[in-house]
Design a protein around this motif. Structure first.
Motif: not given
Length: 409
Positions: A383, A119, A381, A164, A204, A224-225
Motif C-alpha cells: 500500500h 482502497n 501486498h 485486480n 488499490h 497498491g496491489s
C-alpha cells in the motif's frame, strides 16, 4: 447468484504454482463463497455506511503534526501550466454519459464525496464504473486519466487494475473483484476559472484530482496491489511498485551511522503501519526520523528522487510545480523507517514535511490470506498513500481561500 466457473487441471496447476512461489506454505484449501451475492452486496453496503459514518463524523481539518493546521503554506497563484487538457477531457467524458449516469456521477465541488474513497474491494462506491461503460465511454474515461496523469502514472494505474483481475482469477471472485471495478465521480463543473475536480475510486487505486485555474492538487492518492507481481493468468508478468520498494530501501542504505539510527524507528515489522489511508483525514502525526537538513547533498537529492517517484505520477507540468513546493520545505522534511534492511525484508517508510506525506507499507495478506498460514506482512501486498498535510488534501485550503475571495451562495 454467483456465476460458477469450472476449473480445469491447468488452472489449478497455475494457481498452485503461484502460491508455492510467492506465499511459502500456501494452503490451497477451497474457499467457501457465500451462496448469495445479493446478501454479500448488502453486507458490503452496511460495512461501507459504517465506515463513512465513523470516518466523516469529524469535519475535515487535515493531517497535522500537532493538532493545529500550519497556515500560509498554500496560496492561490498561477502556475503557468495549463489545465485545459484535463478540463476538455472531463467535458468529453461527461458528454459521453447518459443523463442518468451523469446524475449519479456529478457532485458539488465541496461535497463530502471527496472524502468517500477506500482502497478495500468491498467499498460501495459512487459514480459510473468502467464495468458498466460502453467502449466509447471507457475510452473517454481513460482519456481523462491520460490527461491528468503522466505516462508513468497512467501505466501504474492500469497495471493496478490489471492485477485486480489477477486477484479475481486467483480467488475465483469475479463478482466483487476484477479489472473494471473502478468508478469515476466529478465534483463541480469543469471550468477554466471555477474550482472542480474528479475522483477515481477502486480497489488499490484512488486518484483525487482538484483543479482551480491552472493549479492542481492530486491528493489523497493511493496505489497498491495484492499481488504486486502476476506470475500466472491473463496478465502474467505485470508488476507494480517495485521502484518505490527498491528506491525506498536504497534511501535507507545510503544513510550512515547516526543518520540511519534516527531514521529507523523500529527494526522489526510485524503489522500494517500506514496511518493515513481511507477516512483518516485528520490524523495527528508528529515528524519523526532523519531530517533532510542533516543529510549530505547526495542524500538530499536521493530523498527528492524518492519523492518524485510518487509526485511524478501526475501530469508532468504540475508534477514540476509540486516538486518545487516540496523543495521549498526540504529542510523540514523527514524520512522514517520501520523494518529490516536486507534485500528480502518487509518494511514501512514515510517521507513527511509540512506540504507532503508519503507512506509505503508492506501489508499482511488480505484477499489472499485464505491461502496461507503466515499472516505476517509480505512483499506481495503493498500500500502507498500520498497526502497534502495542513488542510490541502482535495485542494480544500485553496477552495477555502477561493470562497473568501469570491463568496458563493
Amino acid at each position: 447468484m454467483r456465476r460458477h466457473h469450472h476449473h480445469d487441471s491447468g488452472l489449478r496447476a497455475t494457481r498452485r504454482a503461484f502460491f508455492s512461489t510467492v506465499i511459502p506454505g500456501a494452503l490451497l484449501a477451497p474457499y467457501a463463497f457465500p451462496q448469495n451475492d445479493t446478501d454479500m452486496a448488502e453486507r458490503f453496503r452496511r460495512m461501507s455506511a459504517d465506515y463513512e459514518r465513523k470516518g466523516l463524523a469529524e469535519p475535515f481539518k487535515g493531517i497535522t503534526a500537532s493538532g493545529d493546521v500550519e497556515t500560509g503554506l498554500f496560496g492561490i497563484h498561477s502556475t503557468g501550466v495549463s489545465t485545459a487538457p484535463v478540463r476538455n477531457a472531463a467535458e468529453r467524458f461527461l458528454a459521453s454519459l447518459t443523463q442518468e449516469q451523469r446524475s449519479r456521477t456529478m457532485f458539488p465541488v465541496d461535497d463530502p464525496e471527496w472524502r468517500k474513497w477506500m482502497n478495500q474491494h468491498f467499498y460501495a462506491r459512487q459514480g459510473v464504473s468502467f464495468r458498466e461503460m460502453t467502449e466509447t465511454q471507457r475510452a473517454a474515461a481513460f482519456g481523462l486519466l491520460e490527461a491528468s496523469l503522466s505516462a508513468r502514472g497512467m501505466k501504474l494505474t492500469r497495471d493496478i487494475m490489471r492485477l485486480n483481475e489477477t486477484l479475481a482469477e486467483l480467488t475465483n471472485d469475479h463478482e466483487f473483484l476484477g479489472e473494471w471495478f473502478y468508478f469515476i465521480t466529478v465534483m463541480g463543473k469543469p471550468s477554466a476559472q471555477e474550482p472542480w475536480g474528479f475522483q477515481l475510486d477502486g480497489h488499490h487505486a484512488i486518484v483525487n484530482y482538484f483543479v482551480l485555474g491552472d493549479q492542481v492538487v492530486m491528493t489523497p492518492y493511493f496505489a497498491g496491489s495484492e499481488p504486486v507481481i502476476a506470475t500466472s493468468g491473463k496478465y502474467k508478468g505485470v508488476a507494480v511498485l517495485q521502484e518505490e520498494q527498491n528506491q525506498g530501501l536504497a534511501m535507507l542504505l545510503t544513510l550512515d551511522g547516526d543518520r540511519r539510527a534516527k531514521a529507523v524507528l523500529h527494526a522489526d515489522k510485524t503489522d500494517n503501519y500506514n496511518l493515513t489511508e481511507a477516512f483518516r483525514d485528520n490524523v495527528v502525526l508528529d515528524y519523526a526520523g532523519a531530517r533532510a537538513a542533516d543529510l549530505s547533498a547526495s542524500q538530499r537529492k536521493q530523498l527528492l528522487d524518492l519523492v518524485e517517484l510518487y509526485v511524478g505520477n501526475m501530469d508532468e507540468g504540475h508534477a514540476r510545480v509540486r516538486m518545487d513546493e516540496v523543495r521549498r520545505h526540504l529542510d523540514r522534511t523527514f524520512f522514517a523507517w520501520i523494518g529490516g534492511s536486507d534485500s528480502s525484508s518487509v518494511f514501512y517508510y514515510r517521507v513527511h514535511s509540512p506540504v507532503i506525506l508519503i507512506e509505503f507499507d508492506h501489508q499482511r495478506p488480505a484477499n489472499l490470506a485464505r491461502f496461507t498460514k503466515d499472516t505476517r506482512p509480505a512483499r506481495q501486498h503493498i500500500h502507498c498513500v500520498v497526502r497534502t498535510p495542513n488542510g490541502n488534501d482535495d485542494g480544500k485550503d485553496l477552495l477555502r481561500q477561493h470562497y473568501l475571495s469570491a463568496p458563493h451562495v
